[in-house]
Every structure is written in structure tokens, then in C-alpha cells.
Motif scaffolding. Sequence first.
Motif, PDB file in Angstrom:
ATOM      1  N   PRO A  71       7.208 -53.783 -53.619  1.00  0.00           N
ATOM      2  CA  PRO A  71       6.091 -52.999 -53.097  1.00  0.00           C
ATOM      3  C   PRO A  71       5.441 -53.643 -51.886  1.00  0.00           C
ATOM      4  CG  PRO A  71       5.517 -54.031 -55.203  1.00  0.00           C
ATOM      5  CD  PRO A  71       6.971 -54.287 -54.977  1.00  0.00           C
ATOM      6  N   SER A  72       4.657 -52.876 -51.195  1.00  0.00           N
ATOM      7  CA  SER A  72       3.915 -53.364 -50.038  1.00  0.00           C
ATOM      8  C   SER A  72       3.021 -54.527 -50.466  1.00  0.00           C
ATOM      9  CB  SER A  72       3.072 -52.196 -49.499  1.00  0.00           C
ATOM     10  OG  SER A  72       2.327 -52.637 -48.416  1.00  0.00           O
ATOM     11  N   GLY A  73       3.024 -55.588 -49.685  1.00  0.00           N
ATOM     12  CA  GLY A  73       2.206 -56.756 -50.003  1.00  0.00           C
ATOM     13  C   GLY A  73       2.903 -57.748 -50.921  1.00  0.00           C
ATOM     14  N   ALA A  74       4.151 -57.479 -51.290  1.00  0.00           N
ATOM     15  CA  ALA A  74       4.869 -58.329 -52.241  1.00  0.00           C
ATOM     16  C   ALA A  74       5.273 -59.684 -51.654  1.00  0.00           C
ATOM     17  CB  ALA A  74       6.118 -57.611 -52.737  1.00  0.00           C
ATOM     18  N   GLY A  75       5.326 -59.766 -50.316  1.00  0.00           N
ATOM     19  CA  GLY A  75       5.713 -61.022 -49.688  1.00  0.00           C
ATOM     20  C   GLY A  75       7.042 -60.965 -48.956  1.00  0.00           C
ATOM     21  N   ILE A 121      14.954 -56.329 -45.037  1.00  0.00           N
ATOM     22  CA  ILE A 121      13.864 -55.792 -45.843  1.00  0.00           C
ATOM     23  C   ILE A 121      14.212 -54.331 -45.975  1.00  0.00           C
ATOM     24  CG2 ILE A 121      11.413 -55.232 -45.937  1.00  0.00           C
ATOM     25  CD1 ILE A 121      10.899 -57.801 -44.372  1.00  0.00           C
ATOM     26  N   ALA A 122      14.559 -53.940 -47.173  1.00  0.00           N
ATOM     27  CA  ALA A 122      15.190 -52.639 -47.356  1.00  0.00           C
ATOM     28  C   ALA A 122      14.185 -51.592 -47.790  1.00  0.00           C
ATOM     29  CB  ALA A 122      16.306 -52.752 -48.384  1.00  0.00           C
ATOM     30  N   HIS A 123      14.169 -50.523 -47.057  1.00  0.00           N
ATOM     31  CA  HIS A 123      13.339 -49.388 -47.452  1.00  0.00           C
ATOM     32  C   HIS A 123      14.211 -48.205 -47.822  1.00  0.00           C
ATOM     33  CE1 HIS A 123       9.757 -51.453 -46.096  1.00  0.00           C
ATOM     34  NE2 HIS A 123      10.413 -51.781 -45.001  1.00  0.00           N
ATOM     35  N   SER A 128      20.153 -46.395 -49.430  1.00  0.00           N
ATOM     36  CA  SER A 128      21.569 -46.544 -49.089  1.00  0.00           C
ATOM     37  C   SER A 128      21.945 -48.008 -48.863  1.00  0.00           C
ATOM     38  CB  SER A 128      21.893 -45.710 -47.855  1.00  0.00           C
ATOM     39  OG  SER A 128      21.049 -46.075 -46.787  1.00  0.00           O
ATOM     40  N   THR A 129      21.084 -48.756 -48.164  1.00  0.00           N
ATOM     41  CA  THR A 129      21.449 -50.148 -47.894  1.00  0.00           C
ATOM     42  C   THR A 129      21.309 -51.003 -49.147  1.00  0.00           C
ATOM     43  OG1 THR A 129      19.249 -50.535 -47.039  1.00  0.00           O
ATOM     44  CG2 THR A 129      20.993 -50.195 -45.413  1.00  0.00           C
ATOM     45  N   VAL A 130      20.390 -50.618 -50.039  1.00  0.00           N
ATOM     46  CA  VAL A 130      20.232 -51.385 -51.271  1.00  0.00           C
ATOM     47  C   VAL A 130      21.484 -51.235 -52.130  1.00  0.00           C
ATOM     48  CG1 VAL A 130      18.906 -51.606 -53.397  1.00  0.00           C
ATOM     49  CG2 VAL A 130      17.734 -51.230 -51.242  1.00  0.00           C
ATOM     50  N   VAL A 131      21.990 -50.026 -52.211  1.00  0.00           N
ATOM     51  CA  VAL A 131      23.182 -49.778 -53.016  1.00  0.00           C
ATOM     52  C   VAL A 131      24.348 -50.606 -52.495  1.00  0.00           C
ATOM     53  CG1 VAL A 131      24.877 -48.026 -53.697  1.00  0.00           C
ATOM     54  CG2 VAL A 131      22.449 -47.466 -53.691  1.00  0.00           C
ATOM     55  N   GLU A 132      24.432 -50.731 -51.167  1.00  0.00           N
ATOM     56  CA  GLU A 132      25.582 -51.407 -50.588  1.00  0.00           C
ATOM     57  C   GLU A 132      25.400 -52.910 -50.399  1.00  0.00           C
ATOM     58  OE1 GLU A 132      26.175 -48.862 -47.243  1.00  0.00           O
ATOM     59  OE2 GLU A 132      26.625 -47.222 -48.610  1.00  0.00           O
ATOM     60  N   ALA A 133      24.206 -53.415 -50.636  1.00  0.00           N
ATOM     61  CA  ALA A 133      23.970 -54.854 -50.456  1.00  0.00           C
ATOM     62  C   ALA A 133      24.787 -55.660 -51.470  1.00  0.00           C
ATOM     63  CB  ALA A 133      22.487 -55.163 -50.613  1.00  0.00           C
ATOM     64  N   ASP A 134      25.196 -56.873 -51.061  1.00  0.00           N
ATOM     65  CA  ASP A 134      25.905 -57.750 -51.981  1.00  0.00           C
ATOM     66  C   ASP A 134      24.951 -58.299 -53.036  1.00  0.00           C
ATOM     67  OD1 ASP A 134      28.425 -57.689 -50.548  1.00  0.00           O
ATOM     68  OD2 ASP A 134      27.332 -58.777 -48.976  1.00  0.00           O
ATOM     69  N   ARG A 135      23.667 -58.385 -52.639  1.00  0.00           N
ATOM     70  CA  ARG A 135      22.678 -58.967 -53.534  1.00  0.00           C
ATOM     71  C   ARG A 135      21.317 -58.386 -53.198  1.00  0.00           C
ATOM     72  NH1 ARG A 135      23.774 -64.211 -56.069  1.00  0.00           N
ATOM     73  NH2 ARG A 135      21.950 -64.568 -57.377  1.00  0.00           N
ATOM     74  N   ILE A 136      20.535 -58.119 -54.210  1.00  0.00           N
ATOM     75  CA  ILE A 136      19.187 -57.583 -54.003  1.00  0.00           C
ATOM     76  C   ILE A 136      18.192 -58.571 -54.595  1.00  0.00           C
ATOM     77  CG2 ILE A 136      17.588 -55.688 -54.515  1.00  0.00           C
ATOM     78  CD1 ILE A 136      20.180 -53.980 -55.023  1.00  0.00           C
ATOM     79  N   ILE A 137      17.175 -58.889 -53.814  1.00  0.00           N
ATOM     80  CA  ILE A 137      16.077 -59.728 -54.296  1.00  0.00           C
ATOM     81  C   ILE A 137      14.860 -58.821 -54.470  1.00  0.00           C
ATOM     82  CG2 ILE A 137      14.458 -61.557 -53.642  1.00  0.00           C
ATOM     83  CD1 ILE A 137      16.813 -62.916 -52.213  1.00  0.00           C
ATOM     84  N   VAL A 138      14.316 -58.811 -55.652  1.00  0.00           N
ATOM     85  CA  VAL A 138      13.120 -58.006 -55.906  1.00  0.00           C
ATOM     86  C   VAL A 138      11.904 -58.923 -55.832  1.00  0.00           C
ATOM     87  CG1 VAL A 138      11.939 -56.455 -57.513  1.00  0.00           C
ATOM     88  CG2 VAL A 138      14.453 -56.514 -57.451  1.00  0.00           C
ATOM     89  N   MET A 139      11.007 -58.634 -54.891  1.00  0.00           N
ATOM     90  CA  MET A 139       9.776 -59.421 -54.727  1.00  0.00           C
ATOM     91  C   MET A 139       8.599 -58.645 -55.307  1.00  0.00           C
ATOM     92  SD  MET A 139      10.369 -62.319 -53.105  1.00  0.00           S
ATOM     93  CE  MET A 139       8.696 -62.736 -52.562  1.00  0.00           C
ATOM     94  N   GLU A 140       7.677 -59.373 -55.905  1.00  0.00           N
ATOM     95  CA  GLU A 140       6.453 -58.762 -56.422  1.00  0.00           C
ATOM     96  C   GLU A 140       5.391 -59.840 -56.529  1.00  0.00           C
ATOM     97  OE1 GLU A 140       7.078 -55.858 -59.820  1.00  0.00           O
ATOM     98  OE2 GLU A 140       5.444 -57.078 -60.613  1.00  0.00           O
ATOM     99  N   ASP A 141       4.203 -59.566 -56.049  1.00  0.00           N
ATOM    100  CA  ASP A 141       3.082 -60.518 -56.127  1.00  0.00           C
ATOM    101  C   ASP A 141       3.458 -61.908 -55.619  1.00  0.00           C
ATOM    102  OD1 ASP A 141       1.465 -58.553 -57.232  1.00  0.00           O
ATOM    103  OD2 ASP A 141       2.033 -59.074 -59.289  1.00  0.00           O
ATOM    104  N   GLY A 142       4.212 -61.969 -54.541  1.00  0.00           N
ATOM    105  CA  GLY A 142       4.531 -63.262 -53.952  1.00  0.00           C
ATOM    106  C   GLY A 142       5.553 -64.070 -54.716  1.00  0.00           C
ATOM    107  N   LEU A 143       6.293 -63.410 -55.612  1.00  0.00           N
ATOM    108  CA  LEU A 143       7.320 -64.097 -56.392  1.00  0.00           C
ATOM    109  C   LEU A 143       8.613 -63.307 -56.391  1.00  0.00           C
ATOM    110  CD1 LEU A 143       5.257 -65.216 -59.496  1.00  0.00           C
ATOM    111  CD2 LEU A 143       6.466 -66.738 -57.907  1.00  0.00           C
TER     112      LEU A 143
END
Length: 228
Positions: free
Chosen positions: A39-43, A194-196, A199-214
Motif C-alpha cells: 500500500p501507499s506509504g509502505a516504504g 515498484i509494481a502497480h 501484469s508485471t507482478v504476475v511475470e516477476a521472478d520474485r515479489i516483495i510485499v512491503m507494509e508499514d516499513g517492513l
Amino acid sequence: TPVLTFRDVHARYAPGAPRALNGVDLDIARRGHTAVVGPSGAGKTTLFSLVLRFLEPESGTVALDGVPLDRYALADLRERVVYVEQDTPLVAGTLRQNLLYTHPHVDEEALWAVLRDVRLDERVRALENGLDTPLDGTVISGGERQRIALARALVGEPEILLLDEATAQLDGVTEAAIHDAIVRVASRGAVITIAHRLSTVVEADRIIVMEDGLRRATGTHDELLVTD
Ligand code: ADP
Ligand code: ADP
């Protein structure tokens, strides 16, 4: 070994300001495409700011090839890590001057190769002055601007390409060109977006989920779907 490592990284933009990162640990592989979501502000943007040394960590370490970033000369870092933001400004002058902005000695053939990469070659060929067309006064769409900015980044063959994807609606040609460029750079280096767009998330080799600076989770699209 990973090309980029974050170890217990805390960051804030000003003394007393809330923390933008609260102890991030992550590794970025030398090759491939990592998408950062959250989300917005996640870091997410703060991760980029640290890699580019626009911001220094409050504590913890960000390292390139295992060496803390502050031990590199900024010029060397800027050569290896390139950032293309949503609205990367173009410089006044011709298309050629824009493409050669950071790498003045690239030859004509290489310029046409990157233009082809971002699907601008036919458009430029159709211009009366070709690469020497002044950008001022030429009708250039937002998507074309973005592809010129991306082409300029590709000219330097960056080891690490940081892309802040536009939230705005992109035309199909631009989206496809960006996608192709990601795949190509990711075959020999690291692309972090930084994926919005899904389509790019599906095709990424790896996804990092950020939330509250972590970093909350890491995995492929399918793995993260299972976790959900
Ligand atoms: P956790 O369950 O503790 O959050 P993960 O399973 O998400 O851990 O990650 C396991 C390991 O993978 C961690 O040591 C982490 O540093 C590393 N890692 C995280 N992000 C990446 C990445 N983009 N590329 C490679 N390794 C990563
Ligand atoms: P994201 O990219 O995930 O939206 P950011 O990394 O931009 O998140 O923001 C993380 C936190 O840092 C937010 O609380 C945000 O308000 C703050 N922040 C981001 N950029 C700045 C800045 N230039 N100055 C002060 N605070 C900032």
C-alpha cells in the motif's frame, strides 16, 4: 551471492519524523525481475531512495556486492544503478542528446538498438531529422517520453535497473515496450520495479510485499496467492 542486500535497515526522512523503514531484511538476486508491492506509504520508494543514496539508513546496512553503499564513489554507483521514475524529465535538445545524456560515446548502432528495444525505432525513422529531432516542438506522447527515458537508461546497460511504474494508464505499445525491456535487462542484470500493474507482478521472478516499513512476504505470484 545477491547483488543487493538490506540488513535490518531503519530509515526516516528527518529527525523525529516517523520511520519509513522499520528493520528491512532482503536480498536481491543478481539477475531477474523483483517486483515490490504494497500500500501507499509502505516504504517501497524508500527502498529505492536508499539504493540510490538519496537517503542514508538511520541504522542497518544496504550493500552492493556485499560492500556497504557508502564505500562506493557516487559516480560508480550511478553507473551501475539506474533509476527511471514515472516522469523522468527529458533534457532540452534533440532525441540523440537525450539518449546520450549519461553515455556520450555510444555509437549509432547501439542507439538504434535501444530505440528498437523500446519500440521507438519506426517512429524516429519517420521523423524528418531522425535522431537529431529537437524534442521541443515535436509532439511526443507521455508514453513516448517514458520510452525515451527508458531508452536512455538502457544505453548504459545498467547492472541494476530501478523502475517506478506509472500508475497512469499507459498505451499498449508503451506497456509492451517496458515489459520487453524488463525481460531483457533481467536476463543479464537485476530489475526492481515498484509494481502497480498486475501484469508485471504476475511475470516477476520474485515479489516483495512491503507494509508499514517492513518486508511482509516474499515469493512468486503463485506462492503469495497460496499464502493468502
Ligand atoms: P521470512 O519468512 O523470514 O519473511 P522469506 O521466506 O520471505 O523469509 O525469505 C527467506 C530468505 O530469502 C530471507 O533470508 C531473505 O533475506 C531472502 N530474500 C528476501 N527477498 C529476496 C529476494 N528478492 N531475492 C533473494 N532472496 C531474498
Ligand atoms: P511507498 O513508496 O510505499 O508509497 P514511501 O517509501 O514513499 O512509501 O513512504 C514511506 C514513508 O515515508 C511514508 O510515511 C511517507 O510519508 C514517508 N516519506 C516518503 N518520502 C518522504 C519524503 N521525501 N520526506 C518525508 N517523508 C517521506
